[in-house]
Scaffold this motif. Sequence first.
Motif: not given
Length: 430
Positions: A121-129, A149-152, A174-184, A362-366
């Motif tokens: 099963g392949v679940y795409p995470i789409a872009c925030v911007s 299934v999420a945005f990043s 939309l009840d979907r999380p944002i997955v951020n690459h945490m870096e300043e 992971p499935r609950r998060i997504l």
Amino acid sequence: MTPDLLLRGGTLLRPKTKTARSADVLIRGGTIAAVGDDLDVDGDVPTYDASHAYLSPGWMDMHVHLREPGYEHKETIATGTRAALAGGFTDVACMPNTDPPIHTRDVVEFVRERAEATPVGVYPIACVSKERAGHEIAEMADLRAGGAVAFSDDGAPVQNAGLMRRALEYSRMLDRPIVNHMEEETLNPSGQMHEGTVSARLGLDGIPAASEDVMIARDIELAALTGSDVHVAHLSTARGVELVRRAKARGIPVTAEVCTHHLALTDEAVEQTAFDTNTKMHPPLRSAADVAALKEGLADGTIDAICTDHAPHATYEKEVEFTAAPFGITGLETAWGLIGRELIAPGVLSVEEAVQKLTVAPRRILRLDVPEIVEGEPARLTIFDASTEWTFTEAHVRSKSQNTPFLGSEMVGRPWAVYSDGQFVEHEEA
């Protein structure tokens, strides 16, 4: 296809209910027909002796790079899912830094259609911007409708706090999380490895732990402001673990994942391997104190999920000077062997706790359904042990790329087979 199969005598783990028992599992037409002791079977049904193994719901890696479309010289959906099967995974969520990025619905649907040929099963995470450029929010509702299934903007941190706030507000609707690459990024514009005594000794520009911690702190406060879910991608710092721990205590909707390589190696590996570019990843390998904090965070539940950040690159891209090499390593094939070695064998996590972080979390998060090994449910499961000692070699590689620092490394625990979408994939000894 293997629609019918009898799994005989495995230890059945049910992480949702936190129970375990020895049982046979009969699969008919891709569906679990019976679970019980010494099942009698009518007809000629293939049998797999699972008496040496555990059976669990199929594992999920919520952070992989399948590279397609655009970078098929590194990996494709076909080869990446082949590596997933070899690692014991029935499901993956793929990141959007492709070419074009997964920033429009047609690209989401392209990925899903390409994945139909595989049992994974392949679940795409789409872009925030849009274009992952951080300037304009993508059409998030349309992306969700297409199957995201999420945005990043993974690999391109969302630097603009105002844009991140608006994206969080949309993602809540939309009840979907944002997955951020945490870096300043302004704290390490040219960093090559963790900033510390090793980077100073080697003369390499460092990536300070603070660059991750600052972004985590910002996003925690934005999550508190908006009430939206933020997921911390590839957590790698001790301070970051503490920030997430305190945020959860405050009731802020934040979750976190950790990569297997950040549990197995420290920044000293760069020096010990004489600048092997397969020790270069983003976030970088951190200090021993950071690794200890990550393990503590897994043990106390601060860190929800374990992932790989599987990031394949072609050989010619990695066989360059350290400063010129791209960040990233493969990880799907070595994930469980490292979990067994670094977490289960030393007693950081039990087998059941480790499996929970690969199945339920992971499935609950997504917002995905968790497979269950009960009668009437589709058969989607992983067969594995947690004690076999083995050496990872090129013969075990199923990815299109081999950019891993773990070739020749000792592992503990093997995934032996998966059953998914009517197919039984058994792993031969290599």
